[in-house]
Design a protein around this motif. Structure first.
Motif, PDB file in Angstrom:
ATOM      1  N   ARG A  32      15.784  -4.120  49.816  1.00 47.98           N
ATOM      2  CA  ARG A  32      15.161  -3.386  50.916  1.00 47.98           C
ATOM      3  C   ARG A  32      13.799  -3.956  51.302  1.00 47.98           C
ATOM      4  NH1 ARG A  32      18.697  -0.599  48.257  1.00 47.98           N
ATOM      5  NH2 ARG A  32      19.850   1.140  49.203  1.00 47.98           N
ATOM      6  N   HIS A 102      12.120  17.631  53.669  1.00 50.37           N
ATOM      7  CA  HIS A 102      12.922  16.515  53.159  1.00 50.37           C
ATOM      8  C   HIS A 102      12.672  16.252  51.676  1.00 50.37           C
ATOM      9  CE1 HIS A 102      14.438  15.185  57.082  1.00 50.37           C
ATOM     10  NE2 HIS A 102      13.233  15.464  57.562  1.00 50.37           N
ATOM     11  N   THR A 386      17.632  14.813  51.706  1.00 45.99           N
ATOM     12  CA  THR A 386      18.493  14.059  52.625  1.00 45.99           C
ATOM     13  C   THR A 386      17.867  12.675  52.822  1.00 45.99           C
ATOM     14  OG1 THR A 386      17.275  14.880  54.549  1.00 45.99           O
ATOM     15  CG2 THR A 386      19.226  16.126  53.878  1.00 45.99           C
ATOM     16  N   ALA A 387      18.605  11.771  53.449  1.00 46.55           N
ATOM     17  CA  ALA A 387      18.045  10.455  53.758  1.00 46.55           C
ATOM     18  C   ALA A 387      16.826  10.628  54.659  1.00 46.55           C
ATOM     19  CB  ALA A 387      19.091   9.587  54.434  1.00 46.55           C
ATOM     20  N   GLN A 389      13.517   8.395  56.585  1.00 46.24           N
ATOM     21  CA  GLN A 389      12.826   7.151  56.901  1.00 46.24           C
ATOM     22  C   GLN A 389      11.323   7.373  56.782  1.00 46.24           C
ATOM     23  OE1 GLN A 389      14.008   5.197  60.523  1.00 46.24           O
ATOM     24  NE2 GLN A 389      12.304   3.752  60.487  1.00 46.24           N
ATOM     25  N   VAL A 396      14.477   3.510  54.460  1.00 48.85           N
ATOM     26  CA  VAL A 396      15.130   4.818  54.381  1.00 48.85           C
ATOM     27  C   VAL A 396      15.458   5.075  52.908  1.00 48.85           C
ATOM     28  CG1 VAL A 396      17.118   6.203  55.055  1.00 48.85           C
ATOM     29  CG2 VAL A 396      16.098   4.602  56.696  1.00 48.85           C
ATOM     30  N   ILE A 397      14.981   6.174  52.376  1.00 51.88           N
ATOM     31  CA  ILE A 397      15.287   6.531  50.988  1.00 51.88           C
ATOM     32  C   ILE A 397      16.222   7.729  50.978  1.00 51.88           C
ATOM     33  CG2 ILE A 397      13.153   5.585  50.028  1.00 51.88           C
ATOM     34  CD1 ILE A 397      12.017   8.404  49.992  1.00 51.88           C
ATOM     35  N   ASP A 398      16.993   7.825  49.902  1.00 55.10           N
ATOM     36  CA  ASP A 398      17.945   8.928  49.793  1.00 55.10           C
ATOM     37  C   ASP A 398      17.765   9.643  48.453  1.00 55.10           C
ATOM     38  OD1 ASP A 398      19.165   7.351  47.822  1.00 55.10           O
ATOM     39  OD2 ASP A 398      20.466   6.380  49.297  1.00 55.10           O
ATOM     40  N   LYS A 399      18.707  10.519  48.136  1.00 52.24           N
ATOM     41  CA  LYS A 399      18.582  11.373  46.962  1.00 52.24           C
ATOM     42  C   LYS A 399      18.631  10.595  45.650  1.00 52.24           C
ATOM     43  CE  LYS A 399      20.344  15.816  45.236  1.00 52.24           C
ATOM     44  NZ  LYS A 399      19.059  16.515  45.327  1.00 52.24           N
ATOM     45  N   SER A 400      19.043   9.343  45.681  1.00 49.45           N
ATOM     46  CA  SER A 400      19.066   8.553  44.452  1.00 49.45           C
ATOM     47  C   SER A 400      17.665   8.134  44.015  1.00 49.45           C
ATOM     48  CB  SER A 400      19.925   7.291  44.645  1.00 49.45           C
ATOM     49  OG  SER A 400      19.290   6.374  45.513  1.00 49.45           O
TER      50      SER A 400
END
Length: 507
Positions: A32, A102, A386-387, A389, A396-400
């Motif tokens: 990324r 978020h 949630t995803a 930005q 863009v980051i997500d729940k991981s």
């Protein structure tokens, strides 16, 4: 020989799978285009994993020093989980407040059915957390704290009496180890206010409440390991549930809340404390069954809230007053000013009343500076729901991803706090605060998930410090550790040798 070869092959295969499992995600940030610390952070060498010889709150030092001012954020890992370290206060404000929707969770696993003490306000997420927070917030308003204040002053009087005895027993040198005394004071305050129990730990006698509290704070390293396991997989925290970490304490606190509620209901006991307020919340909650605001307020949930109130406040509040006395002992002129303020405010209000303590501006600034220099929170954690930005970025980051905020490092950054190792309460005058980014100082967090009990914690510490300065003068003695060393396995700064100070009656 063939069997040995098969066994060795099997071990090698399992080891290979283990390495692949841990390392397959280590290109997460590289893909990324995000600068990242050494991904092999299992040993905490670059701001992730377990401390192993480092203090928990200093883990992010290398990351912060290397990247602060160059990047708004940087990537690292805890075990195999990607961690985004937010370095810029504006980004931190976005995460904690502006885009809070978020980042509602802390990423802390809990198991309400099998591990009821884990289902507290700090861990809960989503609509249930929101409903519980809205119900508990009014418990800590100024009006409610004023009603609880007499329970606190009763314990304060016992602290004065016990310290006078200890100082006399020490003879002419008058040196007293204050850490244990302050922990007992904090134990008695929280036992009274949160659980409705008079346990009198200050007498020095053994009691079940004090014993349970010591079990909680002897498991710091195991608690850190529990956090580490959750970063590998949330299900792994079941290997170290609270009921295992704090076996006797869990049983004690759950039983205590149940018995206290039953006794009050049966005998119509009315006492202005947290138990009474939660019983009122439980009654109101029962009328909301079937609605979105219903949370199922039972004795276990009540015990979990009282427990986190106890666990978060006990050691930190005791250390806060201890560090303040230590700093005032090496700065007698500041101590004299603070004592004069205490006596002036008390004279205006006819004693050490709620209004008098609230008026003590210098005493509060001293404690705010303690919470900066000896910040009890090393890192704040958040988890994307949630995803999302990040602003001014394509990332863009997500729940991981786990988001970490370096609270300790911000509090010791000379760009925000010049000469950060110097103790200076004037950092917290109104003028000084206005000139500093508000998200550089986060001992209680910020945004919708800021510590709901901040007012209580400050009030408890102010009352304790004011009461002691009113009656006693503190100075450096032969046993005083001028350059404080901390317990490396403690979750927050804790003096290795305690707080040894010379104690005399104040004229």
């Amino acid at each position: 020989m063939a069997l040995i070869s098969v066994l060795l092959g099997g071990v090698a295969g399992l080891l290979g799978l283990f390495i692949v499992y841990f390392s397959w995600n280590f290109n997460y940030w590289h893909k990324r285009g995000v600068p990242s610390a050494n991904p092999f952070s299992l040993f905490g060498d670059r701001g992730g994993g377990l401390p192993f010889g480092k203090s928990f709150w200093s883990l992010l030092d290398p990351v912060y020093k290397k990247y602060k001012g160059k990047h708004a954020f940087v990537g690292t890992f805890q075990a195999r989980r990607p961690v985004l370290v937010a370095l810029d206060p504006d980004l931190i404000k976005t995460i904690l407040t502006k885009e809070y929707s978020h980042f509602q969770g802390r990423g802390q696993a809990f198991d309400e059915e099998n591990d009821p003490l884990s289902a507290h306000l700090f861990n809960l997420e989503g609509p249930r957390w929101k409903a519980l927070r809205s119900k508990l917030s009014p418990v800590f308003t100024s009006g409610k704290l004023k009603v609880m204040f007499p329970l606190m002053t009763d314990v304060g009087q016992k602290l004065d009496a016990r310290l006078r005895v200890l100082a006399a027993e020490k003879g002419t040198d008058g040196e007293v180890e204050l850490k244990d005394l302050l922990v007992r004071y904090s134990t008695d305050i929280i036992a009274s206010v949160a659980f409705g129990v008079t346990c009198d730990s200050l007498s020095g006698e053994a009691n079940e409440f004090h014993t349970a509290s010591r079990e909680v704070f002897s498991a710091n390293l195991l608690f850190i390991i529990r956090l580490f396991l959750s970063s590998i997989h949330p299900a792994l925290v079941k290997l170290l549930p609270f009921t295992s970490l704090f076996n006797k304490a869990s049983t004690f606190f759950l039983s205590l809340m149940k018995e206290t509620v039953e006794f009050r209901e049966k005998n119509k006991v009315d006492r202005n404390d947290l138990v009474k307020l939660m019983m009122q919340l439980r009654e109101a909650d029962s009328r909301e069954a079937g609605t979105a605001n219903h949370i199922g307020f039972n004795e276990n949930l009540m015990a979990a809230q009282a427990f986190v109130f106890f666990a978060a406040g006990l050691e930190n509040n005791a250390n806060g007053v201890g560090f303040a006395l230590h700093e005032l002992s090496v700065n007698p002129e500041l101590q004299q000013r603070a004592a004069a303020e205490v006596r002036a405010c008390s004279a205006r209000h006819g004693g050490l009343t709620y209004e008098a303590v609230q008026e003590m501006e210098l005493v509060e600034r001293i404690l705010r500076e303690v919470l900066r220099k000896y910040c009890p929170v090393g890192t704040l954690t958040r988890e994307p729901t949630t995803a999302f930005q990040l602003p001014n970025s394509e990332l863009v980051i997500d729940k991981s991803v786990w988001v970490w905020i370096p609270v300790w490092q911000l509090a010791h950054d000379p760009d925000f706090f010049p000469d950060p190792e110097r103790f200076d309460p004037d950092r917290f005058t109104d003028q000084a605060r206005e000139q500093r980014h508000p998200y550089a100082y986060l001992p209680f967090g910020e945004g919708p998930r800021f510590c709901v009990a901040e007012r209580f914690a400050i009030l408890e510490m102010k009352l304790c410090l004011a009461g002691l300065l009113d009656k006693f003068a503190f100075s450096v003695g032969r046993k005083t550790d001028l350059k404080l060393e901390f317990v490396p396995t403690a979750f927050s700064p804790t003096p290795k040798k305690g707080f040894w100070l010379k104690v005399d009656e104040r004229p």
